[in-house]
Design a protein around this motif. Structure first.
Motif, PDB file in Angstrom:
ATOM      1  N   ALA A 199      -3.741  -0.319   2.535  1.00 30.40           N
ATOM      2  CA  ALA A 199      -3.720  -1.776   2.671  1.00 30.40           C
ATOM      3  C   ALA A 199      -2.323  -2.308   2.384  1.00 30.40           C
TER       4      ALA A 199
ATOM      5  N   PRO B 180      -7.191   0.765   4.585  1.00 27.71           N
ATOM      6  CA  PRO B 180      -7.671   1.652   3.508  1.00 27.71           C
ATOM      7  C   PRO B 180      -8.400   2.869   4.054  1.00 27.71           C
TER       8      PRO B 180
ATOM      9  N   THR C  21      -1.013   2.455  -2.685  1.00 25.75           N
ATOM     10  CA  THR C  21      -0.834   3.518  -1.696  1.00 25.75           C
ATOM     11  C   THR C  21       0.328   3.213  -0.764  1.00 25.75           C
ATOM     12  N   GLU C  22       0.414   1.965  -0.313  1.00 20.73           N
ATOM     13  CA  GLU C  22       1.482   1.620   0.614  1.00 20.73           C
ATOM     14  C   GLU C  22       2.855   1.715  -0.056  1.00 20.73           C
TER      15      GLU C  22
ATOM     16  N   GLY D 248     -11.321  -0.319  -6.133  1.00 23.22           N
ATOM     17  CA  GLY D 248     -10.624  -0.098  -4.870  1.00 23.22           C
ATOM     18  C   GLY D 248     -11.666  -0.046  -3.777  1.00 23.22           C
TER      19      GLY D 248
ATOM     20  N   SER E  34      -0.413  -2.423  -1.112  1.00 23.39           N
ATOM     21  CA  SER E  34      -1.267  -1.722  -2.083  1.00 23.39           C
ATOM     22  C   SER E  34      -0.440  -0.654  -2.796  1.00 23.39           C
TER      23      SER E  34
ATOM     24  N   THR F   3     -11.832  -3.798  -4.315  1.00 18.44           N
ATOM     25  CA  THR F   3     -10.604  -4.536  -4.014  1.00 18.44           C
ATOM     26  C   THR F   3      -9.687  -3.689  -3.133  1.00 18.44           C
ATOM     27  N   LYS F   4      -8.487  -4.195  -2.905  1.00 22.33           N
ATOM     28  CA  LYS F   4      -7.450  -3.418  -2.220  1.00 22.33           C
ATOM     29  C   LYS F   4      -6.686  -2.538  -3.209  1.00 22.33           C
ATOM     30  N   ALA F   5      -7.228  -2.402  -4.411  1.00 19.05           N
ATOM     31  CA  ALA F   5      -6.728  -1.489  -5.445  1.00 19.05           C
ATOM     32  C   ALA F   5      -5.518  -2.027  -6.199  1.00 19.05           C
ATOM     33  N   SER F   6      -4.579  -1.149  -6.557  1.00 19.27           N
ATOM     34  CA  SER F   6      -3.608  -1.370  -7.631  1.00 19.27           C
ATOM     35  C   SER F   6      -2.964  -2.753  -7.670  1.00 19.27           C
TER      36      SER F   6
ATOM     37  N   SER G  56       2.766   1.209  -9.745  1.00 17.04           N
ATOM     38  CA  SER G  56       2.420  -0.202  -9.530  1.00 17.04           C
ATOM     39  C   SER G  56       2.396  -0.963 -10.854  1.00 17.04           C
TER      40      SER G  56
ATOM     41  N   GLU H 231      -3.445  -5.643  -6.017  1.00 17.29           N
ATOM     42  CA  GLU H 231      -4.398  -6.749  -6.157  1.00 17.29           C
ATOM     43  C   GLU H 231      -5.026  -6.757  -7.539  1.00 17.29           C
TER      44      GLU H 231
END
Length: 319
Positions: A148, A178, A153-154, A37, A151, A68-71, A92, A73
């Motif tokens: 992001a 992020p 988080t989003e 991430g 993501s 990365t942009k995490a989960s 995710s 991606e």
């Protein structure tokens, strides 16, 4: 993994020499790309620690850590076999397996395989104290970053706001940024708050709380419970960040280490074994690793275990 023509030739020549000599075959070089991430989050330092462990202990391993942009991606990259191990949020992972298009997965990610359920992420809403934000309701009309675009988080942000009877339309301005970028905008008074999903003690909030007065915004248990699994009501313990004198109710979602079906059973076995034989080293990399427990490593998984990981858990008496 893909090889250049030159490497393919070298590999074939080496194989022929070994066959002629009658010697035991030597393992080909193993490439392990770890998808993490943002560098100021929790995934990245833990990914660095794992890459070092694997490079030192898996014969022939060459490792790399990819920010990365995490989960979301990460999971899409795994499906494309552009990584061997990835960190991802449990919701995710389920959305990827199911092929939930609105979550960023146009088709089911059938190649995903689980290595381990690890520590929980906590939804952490941080506001500058001067913004006056103390509750979810107070966010109406305010500017906020929610991670992001698409993501993990989003996706958490969407779920939390929906459970509270809100949407992005209720907010004054929504940025899709992020950790680090969000923190800088709050410091510069260009953003009132950010919602991020991370392990406790994440660096960007520690930095913010050390440089300005902040408020950790509560997410009531009843709001979390209305979402349901894999969200669970939890708390950010008092003292986690400077100036945070009381427990703050919030939502927690489990993280999962994920691989893909094309990774060999032996590599998946070694990756899993080395995690649990070196927990102290992971804890030294980030305190969030204190939440990793082999006893719960196979619980709450929405995708199949990789056979190599399953072998480790059977040997350890955990399955």
């Amino acid at each position: 993994m893909s090889f250049s023509p030159a490497r393919r030739v070298a590999t074939l020549v080496a194989g022929a020499v070994m066959a002629v000599s009658g010697s035991a075959a030597v393992n080909a070089q193993e490439f392990i790309n770890i998808l993490t991430g943002g560098t100021s989050g929790v995934y990245y330092p833990l990914g660095v620690a794992l890459s070092e462990l694997y490079a030192e202990n898996i014969d022939g391993a060459r490792t790399q850590v990819q920010s990365t942009k995490a989960s979301v991606e990460n999971l899409n990259l795994l499906q494309q076999k552009k990584g061997e191990l990835a960190f991802a949020l449990g919701d995710s992972v389920k959305s990827g397996w199911d092929g939930l298009e609105e979550a960023g997965f146009p088709a089911p990610l059938t190649e995903l395989r689980a290595i381990a359920a690890i520590y929980p992420n906590y939804v952490q809403i941080v506001a500058s104290a001067e913004s006056g934000i103390e509750t979810l309701e107070d966010l109406k009309g305010k500017s906020i970053s929610v991670g992001a675009p698409a993501s993990g988080t989003e996706l958490n942000a969407r779920a939390i706001f929906a459970a509270a009877g809100m949407s992005y339309d209720d907010l004054g301005k929504v940025e899709f940024l992020p950790y680090a970028e969000s923190a800088e905008l709050i410091k510069n008074r260009q953003l009132d708050a950010t919602l991020q999903s991370s392990g406790l003690g994440v660096a960007f909030i520690k930095d913010l709380s050390a440089t300005m007065d902040i408020t950790i915004v509560s997410i009531p248990a009843e709001t979390v419970n209305s979402i349901g699994a894999p969200y669970i009501a939890s708390v950010i313990p008092a003292g986690t960040y400077d100036g945070q004198d009381a427990d703050v109710p919030t939502a927690a979602i489990g993280n999962i280490l994920v691989t893909h079906a094309g990774v060999s059973d032996e590599t998946a076995y070694q990756m899993t074994k080395l995690i649990f034989e070196n927990l102290d080293r992971l804890k030294a990399a980030h305190a969030a690793a204190n939440g990793i427990d082999p006893a719960t490593a196979t619980q709450g998984l929405s995708i199949p275990l990789h056979p190599g990981a399953e072998r480790y858990y059977q040997e350890a008496g955990l399955l």
